[in-house]
Structure formats: C-alpha cells, structure tokens
Write an enzyme that holds these catalytic residues in place. Structure first.
Site, PDB file in Angstrom:
ATOM      1  N   ASP A 142       0.810  -1.286  -0.105  1.00  0.00           N
ATOM      2  CA  ASP A 142      -0.154  -0.038  -0.129  1.00  0.00           C
ATOM      3  C   ASP A 142       0.772   1.210  -0.048  1.00  0.00           C
ATOM      4  OD1 ASP A 142      -2.339   1.615   0.172  1.00  0.00           O
ATOM      5  OD2 ASP A 142      -3.226   0.232   1.374  1.00  0.00           O
ATOM      6  N   HIS A 169       2.167   1.996  -3.576  1.00  0.00           N
ATOM      7  CA  HIS A 169       2.002   3.373  -4.088  1.00  0.00           C
ATOM      8  C   HIS A 169       3.058   4.235  -3.325  1.00  0.00           C
ATOM      9  CE1 HIS A 169      -1.859   1.693  -5.019  1.00  0.00           C
ATOM     10  NE2 HIS A 169      -2.259   1.497  -3.786  1.00  0.00           N
TER      11      HIS A 169
END
Ligand SMILES: *[C@@H]1O[C@H](CO)[C@@H](O)[C@H](O)[C@H]1NC(C)=O
Ligand SMILES: *[C@@H]1O[C@H](CO)[C@@H](O)[C@H](O)[C@H]1NC(C)=O
Ligand SMILES: *[C@@H]1O[C@H](CO)[C@@H](O)[C@H](O)[C@H]1NC(C)=O
Ligand SMILES: *[C@@H]1O[C@H](CO)[C@@H](O)[C@H](O)[C@H]1NC(C)=O
Ligand SMILES: *[C@@H]1O[C@H](CO)[C@@H](O)[C@H](O)[C@H]1NC(C)=O
Length: 402
Positions: A222, A245
C-alpha cells in the site's frame, strides 16, 4: 557552579561538560529481557515478561535500557504505557514474532506505545508481523464487517522520541502508525511486505508534528507514507519507495473534524515502480474546509511511476459522490523542484484542483518526466485545472499553467 575569576571559566565549563556527557551511562540500568524470563523459542508468549520489564524500567526515575538480544521472541499484543519517569531506550537485536492467527492479538495494534516521552527504539532487530496468514482474510474492499487486523506498531501521544535501524516485515495491516506524536525521528528503518499484500501501509500519521523520516526504505502493498489530517512540519529525506503506492497526502476533506496539513518537505527520494509518486488527494464532496500549504518536493527520481505528480481534488472512489461537487480543501504554496525520470502514464503531471478553491502559488522548477508507456500514446503531457502558479527551468512535459 559559581566562577568569580574569568580565568576559571574554562575550567568550570569543561567540568560541566564531563558531568553532562557521562550522565546517560552512569544512570542507565539495563534490563536484559532474558534475565527476566523471556524465552526465545519462538513459541512461548513473552507478552507478560515484556510488560513487566517495561513497568520496572519505567518507574525507576532513572534512565533505563531494555535489551532484547538475538533470538526469536513470540509476542502476543503488548501495550507500553506511562508512567515513565525518565528516558527509556529499547534496543532490539532479536526478532519479535507476532501471532500468525490475527485473533491472538486482542488489540488494534500489535505493539502499542502510548503517553510516553523521551523514548528511543533502536537495534538490528526485526518486527515480524506474520501477515501472510491474515492477508487472505482481508476483504475490506467489499465487506464492511471485515475482520479487524492489527497494525504492527503504533505510537499515540508520544513526544521527543525516535526509532532507528529496525526492520518491519509483513505487517497484517499497516506497519507504523502515528497519532498525536510530536518531535519524533525515524531513521535507518526498513519496511517491507509483498506488493500484493492488502493495506500494508508503511508509515501513516495524523495530528502529529515535527517528525523526520530519513535514510529509510519502504516497499509494501500500500502507501509508502500516508500523511493524514492535522500533520505539520514533516520532513522526509533520502527515502526509497516501491513497490506499490507513493508518498500520499490524504485523502483529506471527507470528515468534519479534520485539521490543516502544513509544512511538508520531501527531498532526495526515489520512487521505483510505484503507482503514484507525489500525490495529494482530497474528496470531491468534502465536509471540512481546511488548508494544505507550504509543501516542498525536491530532487525526486521517478522510475516507471504510474502517475509521478498527481494532485487530485476530485477523489471519489465510489461514484457518484454528493452533488455538492467541489472540494473545500485549499491547496497553496506548493513547490516542485527537480523532479525527473519516467512515467508509465501519458499524463505525467496532473494538477486537478478544486473549482471553488483553486490551487494557489504552485511553482514548477526543473521538471523532466518522460513517458515510457505505450509508444503510440506519444510523449508525456501535463493537465491543469483551476491552478494558479509559475514555471521555470527545464519543463518536460510542457507545463499547462496560465
Ligand atoms: C527529555 O529528556 C530531556 C533530556 O534528558 C529533558 O530535558 C526533557 O525535559 C525530557 N522531555 C520530556 C518531555 O520529558
Ligand atoms: C507533546 O507535545 C505537544 C506539542 O508540543 C504538547 O501539546 C503536549 O502537551 C506534549 N505532551 C506531553 C505528554 O508532554
Ligand atoms: C530529530 O532530528 C533532528 C534533526 O536531525 C534533531 O534536531 C532533533 O533533536 C531530533 N529529535 C529527537 C527527538 O531525537
Ligand atoms: C540514504 O539511506 C541509505 C539507507 O536507505 C543509506 O545507506 C545512505 O547512506 C543514505 N544516504 C545519505 C546521503 O545519508
Ligand atoms: C527498482 O526496482 C527493481 C525491481 O524491484 C529493481 O530490480 C531495481 O534495482 C530498482 N532500481 C533502483 C534504482 O533501485
């Protein structure tokens, strides 16, 4: 100390220096957890040993050092809370092993520090969250009653503290979480989880100030770093980020009680294969009217990044969003300098600001981002909506400011 003759001053000062410099070692008591019954067989739960040692170390009124030697220590959930009367050093050279069954951590954070000042965590050790048994249970994207999985380590109401050198591996949810933390340094830390592990954010923070993150590698499933409401004076430098990300501010504006995000410096960063690099997202329909300001992003290398520069004030993951439409988050005083490398998307620079609160004073200086996606899509481009700003130096793609 009292010195009358000026010739004595040097002597007085040097004596003072010796006293100050020797204080930490003289007053520090070492608590080696093995001497207090900790078992490094990787099976026996050491939670009680750790909390008892903490209580002892904390209530002495003198500096304490808790030492975790090499070895694998199984640990169910632990809470380290006040009162601590003085500095606490936590040196971890061993591996702390989380339960593989998430139900055996009966709190929302596996290792929880609360209401503490002057804490330093360091060492060559590892926090192993054993997340792989929990990731298949994480269906939160489609199930609102999804099982609650614990984050690896959390700091809440912690001041004047830091963490150095630790590795955090395979968290069940996020790795590091900060809430209401002030003056905290993170350096030399390594945070990893597989690219396909759900919600394993690297570092997440809100309502915190004066934090420094440096010399750190983060690659998870993430965000590398997620910066939420109420964060101010955050300095991030020499961080490598990827996969997954990038460094993200937001999402912001959705809830009523949010606070401004001010004073962010992000410099000397490599984003390697991340979906985003520099990202600010605010909800299209927002409840709070807050300010995002004084951000500097400088010396940032993008290697095959999906969307290298992405300001998105139309964030609406589950459309349709409310009709009200425009984000009420004001973005201003944003400087992007020396940002270079490759973009997977044709739109390498996306500045999509709010119609009701256009971005103000966005400075672009020396941007050099090339499109390396499908060749037939052509060179990289920039998109601007409701932005006021200026550009100078090298500008690839061509900027779109008025
Ligand atoms: C932290 O330690 C320093 C130096 O030992 C001391 O001056 C300071 O008051 C402490 N801070 C807190 C919040 O206890
Ligand atoms: C921590 O720092 C914040 C901000 O400086 C301050 O408001 C708060 O009282 C401090 N907390 C403690 C426990 O010292
Ligand atoms: C954090 O690092 C900064 C800059 O290196 C330093 O000035 C500050 O004293 C450090 N804070 C703590 C709590 O260690
Ligand atoms: C940057 O961080 C890495 C660790 O990720 C470290 O090895 C390197 O020395 C740091 N560079 C500088 C200039 O501090
Ligand atoms: C980027 O990531 C790839 C794949 O993980 C790796 O092989 C490569 O060495 C990385 N490049 C840099 C500059 O870190």
């Amino acid at each position: 100390m009292f010195c009358i003759v000026s010739g004595f001053k040097v002597f007085c000062l040097s004596l003072l220096f010796v006293v100050v410099a020797s204080r930490p070692t003289v007053g520090t008591k070492v608590f080696n957890i093995q001497h207090y019954g900790a078992k490094h067989d990787g099976k026996t739960d050491n939670a009680n040993v750790f909390t008892n040692v903490w209580k002892n170390a904390c209530s002495r009124g003198e500096n304490s050092k808790i030492y975790v030697p090499k070895g694998t220590y199984y640990l169910s959930g632990v809470k380290f809370v006040r009162p601590c009367k003085n500095k606490i050093e936590f040196v971890i050279d061993g591996t702390l092993l989380a339960p593989s069954n998430p139900n055996n951590i009966k709190q929302d954070t596996w290792i929880n520090f609360r209401y503490i000042n002057n804490l330093s965590i360091s060492g060559k050790g590892t926090l192993d969250g054993q997340g792989k048994y929990s990731w298949p249970l994480n269906d939160c994207h489609k199930n609102t009653n999804c099982p609650k999985l614990a984050m690896t380590i959390g700091f809440a109401f912690v001041n004047d503290s830091g963490i150095e050198g630790i590795t955090s591996l395979n968290s069940k949810m996020g790795h590091f979480n900060f809430f209401s933390v002030h003056n905290f340094n993170i350096t030399g830390v390594t945070i990893t989880a597989p690219e396909d592990s759900p919600n394993t954010d690297g570092i997440k923070m809100g309502f915190s100030s004066n934090m420094h993150i440096s010399n750190t590698h983060i690659g998870t499933g993430d965000y590398c770093i997620a910066i939420l409401s109420g964060t101010s004076d955050l300095d991030i430098s020499n961080v490598t980020c990827g996969p997954r990300h990038g460094i993200s501010v937001g999402s912001l504006g959705k809830n009523k009680d949010e606070k401004d995000v001010k004073g962010l410096t992000v410099r000397d960063i490599v984003f390697n294969g991340t979906s985003d690099g520099i990202r600010i997202k605010t909800w299209e329909s927002s409840a709070s009217k807050i300010l995002v300001s004084n951000f500097v992003y400088q010396n940032i290398k993008m290697i095959d990044v999906g969307k290298p520069i992405n300001i998105d004030q139309k964030y609406c993951p589950h459309p349709p969003c409310e009709k009200k439409g425009e984000s009420h988050v004001q973005i201003r005083d944003l400087k992007l300098k020396n940002i270079y490398g490759t973009s997977k998307n044709k739109v390498a620079v996306n500045l999509q600001c709010s119609k009701s609160f256009p971005c103000k004073n966005v400075q672009l200086i020396d941007i050099n981002l090339k499109h390396n996606g499908r060749r037939e899509d052509g060179p990289a481009t920039a998109v601007c909506q409701n932005v006021d700003g200026s550009a100078r130096g090298k500008m690839v793609p061509q900027h779109c400011l008025d």
